[in-house]
Design a protein around this motif. Structure first.
Motif, PDB file in Angstrom:
ATOM      1  N   THR A  52       0.810  -1.216   0.000  1.00 47.00           N
ATOM      2  CA  THR A  52       0.000   0.000   0.000  1.00 47.00           C
ATOM      3  C   THR A  52       0.845   1.268   0.000  1.00 47.00           C
ATOM      4  O   THR A  52       0.342   2.338  -0.337  1.00 47.00           O
ATOM      5  CB  THR A  52      -0.949   0.021   1.214  1.00 47.00           C
ATOM      6  N   GLN A  53       2.117   1.154   0.361  1.00 48.19           N
ATOM      7  CA  GLN A  53       3.009   2.321   0.330  1.00 48.19           C
ATOM      8  C   GLN A  53       3.477   2.627  -1.086  1.00 48.19           C
ATOM      9  O   GLN A  53       3.577   3.775  -1.488  1.00 48.19           O
ATOM     10  CB  GLN A  53       4.229   2.088   1.231  1.00 48.19           C
ATOM     11  N   GLU A  54       3.787   1.584  -1.831  1.00 48.01           N
ATOM     12  CA  GLU A  54       4.324   1.732  -3.190  1.00 48.01           C
ATOM     13  C   GLU A  54       3.249   1.643  -4.268  1.00 48.01           C
ATOM     14  O   GLU A  54       3.547   1.795  -5.450  1.00 48.01           O
ATOM     15  CB  GLU A  54       5.382   0.660  -3.451  1.00 48.01           C
ATOM     16  N   TRP A  55       2.021   1.325  -3.889  1.00 48.84           N
ATOM     17  CA  TRP A  55       0.917   1.178  -4.843  1.00 48.84           C
ATOM     18  C   TRP A  55       1.261   0.156  -5.932  1.00 48.84           C
ATOM     19  O   TRP A  55       1.163   0.411  -7.122  1.00 48.84           O
ATOM     20  CB  TRP A  55       0.516   2.518  -5.462  1.00 48.84           C
ATOM     21  N   ARG A  56       1.675  -1.016  -5.470  1.00 49.12           N
ATOM     22  CA  ARG A  56       1.920  -2.097  -6.407  1.00 49.12           C
ATOM     23  C   ARG A  56       1.590  -3.402  -5.722  1.00 49.12           C
ATOM     24  O   ARG A  56       1.467  -3.477  -4.504  1.00 49.12           O
ATOM     25  CB  ARG A  56       3.341  -2.082  -6.960  1.00 49.12           C
ATOM     26  N   MET A  69      -6.709  -7.597 -14.775  1.00 47.11           N
ATOM     27  CA  MET A  69      -6.886  -6.298 -14.130  1.00 47.11           C
ATOM     28  C   MET A  69      -7.715  -5.421 -15.065  1.00 47.11           C
ATOM     29  O   MET A  69      -7.440  -5.349 -16.260  1.00 47.11           O
ATOM     30  CB  MET A  69      -5.543  -5.627 -13.852  1.00 47.11           C
ATOM     31  N   LEU A  70      -8.719  -4.783 -14.500  1.00 45.20           N
ATOM     32  CA  LEU A  70      -9.543  -3.843 -15.250  1.00 45.20           C
ATOM     33  C   LEU A  70      -9.227  -2.441 -14.742  1.00 45.20           C
ATOM     34  O   LEU A  70      -9.399  -2.143 -13.561  1.00 45.20           O
ATOM     35  CB  LEU A  70     -11.028  -4.161 -15.055  1.00 45.20           C
ATOM     36  N   ARG A  71      -8.709  -1.615 -15.659  1.00 40.59           N
ATOM     37  CA  ARG A  71      -8.378  -0.231 -15.329  1.00 40.59           C
ATOM     38  C   ARG A  71      -8.881   0.641 -16.481  1.00 40.59           C
ATOM     39  O   ARG A  71      -8.550   0.386 -17.633  1.00 40.59           O
ATOM     40  CB  ARG A  71      -6.875  -0.043 -15.160  1.00 40.59           C
ATOM     41  N   ASP A  72      -9.643   1.655 -16.125  1.00 42.08           N
ATOM     42  CA  ASP A  72     -10.171   2.563 -17.151  1.00 42.08           C
ATOM     43  C   ASP A  72     -10.848   1.786 -18.278  1.00 42.08           C
ATOM     44  O   ASP A  72     -10.668   2.085 -19.460  1.00 42.08           O
ATOM     45  CB  ASP A  72      -9.056   3.462 -17.718  1.00 42.08           C
ATOM     46  N   HIS A  73     -11.587   0.767 -17.911  1.00 43.11           N
ATOM     47  CA  HIS A  73     -12.364  -0.057 -18.839  1.00 43.11           C
ATOM     48  C   HIS A  73     -11.504  -0.843 -19.825  1.00 43.11           C
ATOM     49  O   HIS A  73     -11.983  -1.292 -20.844  1.00 43.11           O
ATOM     50  CB  HIS A  73     -13.417   0.778 -19.571  1.00 43.11           C
ATOM     51  N   THR A  76      -6.256  -6.015 -18.744  1.00 49.04           N
ATOM     52  CA  THR A  76      -4.896  -6.482 -18.997  1.00 49.04           C
ATOM     53  C   THR A  76      -4.640  -7.741 -18.182  1.00 49.04           C
ATOM     54  O   THR A  76      -5.391  -8.065 -17.260  1.00 49.04           O
ATOM     55  CB  THR A  76      -3.849  -5.417 -18.609  1.00 49.04           C
ATOM     56  N   SER A  77      -3.576  -8.413 -18.525  1.00 54.09           N
ATOM     57  CA  SER A  77      -3.139  -9.575 -17.764  1.00 54.09           C
ATOM     58  C   SER A  77      -1.825  -9.205 -17.087  1.00 54.09           C
ATOM     59  O   SER A  77      -0.772  -9.224 -17.725  1.00 54.09           O
ATOM     60  CB  SER A  77      -2.945 -10.773 -18.694  1.00 54.09           C
ATOM     61  N   PRO A  78      -1.872  -8.853 -15.795  1.00 52.63           N
ATOM     62  CA  PRO A  78      -0.658  -8.382 -15.119  1.00 52.63           C
ATOM     63  C   PRO A  78       0.301  -9.477 -14.683  1.00 52.63           C
ATOM     64  O   PRO A  78       1.293  -9.199 -14.035  1.00 52.63           O
ATOM     65  CB  PRO A  78      -1.215  -7.638 -13.916  1.00 52.63           C
ATOM     66  N   GLY A  79       0.035 -10.713 -15.032  1.00 49.58           N
ATOM     67  CA  GLY A  79       0.921 -11.803 -14.664  1.00 49.58           C
ATOM     68  C   GLY A  79       0.358 -13.129 -15.118  1.00 49.58           C
ATOM     69  O   GLY A  79      -0.796 -13.214 -15.533  1.00 49.58           O
ATOM     70  N   ILE A  80       1.186 -14.155 -15.055  1.00 48.77           N
ATOM     71  CA  ILE A  80       0.748 -15.501 -15.422  1.00 48.77           C
ATOM     72  C   ILE A  80       1.187 -16.478 -14.336  1.00 48.77           C
ATOM     73  O   ILE A  80       2.140 -16.233 -13.606  1.00 48.77           O
ATOM     74  CB  ILE A  80       1.327 -15.955 -16.776  1.00 48.77           C
ATOM     75  N   CYS A  81       0.470 -17.577 -14.256  1.00 51.83           N
ATOM     76  CA  CYS A  81       0.852 -18.649 -13.340  1.00 51.83           C
ATOM     77  C   CYS A  81       1.800 -19.602 -14.048  1.00 51.83           C
ATOM     78  O   CYS A  81       1.691 -19.834 -15.248  1.00 51.83           O
ATOM     79  CB  CYS A  81      -0.388 -19.412 -12.876  1.00 51.83           C
ATOM     80  N   MET A  82       2.719 -20.134 -13.279  1.00 50.50           N
ATOM     81  CA  MET A  82       3.649 -21.120 -13.801  1.00 50.50           C
ATOM     82  C   MET A  82       2.950 -22.483 -13.859  1.00 50.50           C
ATOM     83  O   MET A  82       2.070 -22.762 -13.049  1.00 50.50           O
ATOM     84  CB  MET A  82       4.880 -21.224 -12.898  1.00 50.50           C
ATOM     85  N   PHE A  96       5.210 -11.286 -10.469  1.00 46.17           N
ATOM     86  CA  PHE A  96       4.955 -10.122 -11.308  1.00 46.17           C
ATOM     87  C   PHE A  96       4.589  -8.971 -10.382  1.00 46.17           C
ATOM     88  O   PHE A  96       3.938  -9.174  -9.358  1.00 46.17           O
ATOM     89  CB  PHE A  96       3.822 -10.413 -12.298  1.00 46.17           C
ATOM     90  N   PHE A  97       4.983  -7.747 -10.754  1.00 42.20           N
ATOM     91  CA  PHE A  97       4.836  -6.593  -9.878  1.00 42.20           C
ATOM     92  C   PHE A  97       4.140  -5.424 -10.585  1.00 42.20           C
ATOM     93  O   PHE A  97       4.742  -4.381 -10.802  1.00 42.20           O
ATOM     94  CB  PHE A  97       6.211  -6.146  -9.378  1.00 42.20           C
ATOM     95  N   PRO A  98       2.872  -5.570 -10.931  1.00 46.11           N
ATOM     96  CA  PRO A  98       2.185  -4.453 -11.589  1.00 46.11           C
ATOM     97  C   PRO A  98       1.875  -3.327 -10.605  1.00 46.11           C
ATOM     98  O   PRO A  98       1.609  -3.568  -9.418  1.00 46.11           O
ATOM     99  CB  PRO A  98       0.898  -5.082 -12.119  1.00 46.11           C
ATOM    100  N   ASP A  99       1.930  -2.106 -11.119  1.00 44.10           N
ATOM    101  CA  ASP A  99       1.514  -0.954 -10.325  1.00 44.10           C
ATOM    102  C   ASP A  99       0.002  -0.965 -10.187  1.00 44.10           C
ATOM    103  O   ASP A  99      -0.710  -1.489 -11.050  1.00 44.10           O
ATOM    104  CB  ASP A  99       1.966   0.351 -10.996  1.00 44.10           C
TER     105      ASP A  99
END
Length: 157
Positions: A52-56, A69-73, A76-82, A96-99
Motif C-alpha cells: 500500500t506504500q508503493e501502490w503495487r 486487471m480492469l483499469r479505465d475499462h 490487462t493480464s498483469p501476470g501468469i501462473c507457472m 509479477f509486480f504491476p503498479d
C-alpha cells in the motif's frame, strides 16, 4: 482449487501454511507449501501481496489460475501462473509486480471460468461479490470447478 474432499484438504493445507509463514517472500511460501502439500493431491494456487506504500502488488501462481486487471475499462493480464501443482516439484516461481491505481479491479479465476469470452467491463457496475458470482454463473464450465475472486483497489490514508 479442485473437486471434492481431497481438493479441500489440499486447499486448507496451502492456506494454513501461508497463514503460518505470511512474512516470508512469495518464492519461499510456494516452496514451503509444496512440501506441506506433498502428502495431498496437490493444488493450483496463487498469491497476491499488496504494497500500500508503493501502490503495487506482487502476484505469483502455480497451476491453472488466471489474473486480470480492469483499469479505465481496459482489461490487462498483469501476470501468469507457472505450470505445475503445489505439492509436486515446481521448477520456477515467477512473481509479477504491476503498479496499482485506485479503482483498479482485480479478477483471479480458475480454469473453470472461460475467460476468452468474458468481457469484464460488463460487470463493472455490480458489487464485488455480485461480480464474482455473475462471472462464474455466466462463464463457468458446467463440468469443471469454477472459482472467481474479485478485489477493488481503493485509496487509503
Amino acid at each position: 482449487l479442485g473437486h471434492g474432499p481431497e481438493a479441500a484438504v489440499a486447499a486448507r493445507a496451502f492456506c494454513d501454511y501461508v497463514e503460518e509463514h505470511v512474512g516470508e517472500d512469495v518464492e519461499h511460501l510456494f516452496r514451503g507449501a509444496t512440501v506441506a502439500l506433498s502428502n495431498t493431491r496437490g493444488a493450483a494456487a496463487a498469491l497476491v501481496r499488496v504494497d500500500t506504500q508503493e501502490w503495487r502488488m506482487e502476484f505469483a501462481g502455480v497451476g491453472n489460475i488466471e489474473v486480470r486487471m480492469l483499469r479505465d475499462h481496459r482489461t490487462t493480464s498483469p501476470g501468469i501462473c507457472m505450470p505445475g501443482i503445489v505439492g509436486r516439484p515446481i521448477r520456477t516461481i515467477r512473481s509479477f509486480f504491476p503498479d496499482l491505481e485506485a479503482g483498479d479491479l482485480l479478477f483471479l479465476h480458475s480454469d473453470g471460468v472461460v475467460s476468452t469470452r468474458c468481457d469484464f467491463n460488463a460487470y463493472y457496475r455490480l458489487s464485488i461479490s455480485e461480480m464474482a458470482e455473475k462471472i462464474v454463473a455466466d462463464h463457468g464450465k458446467w463440468h469443471d470447478d469454477a472459482s472467481c475472486l474479485v478485489a477493488l483497489v481503493v485509496a487509503g490514508e
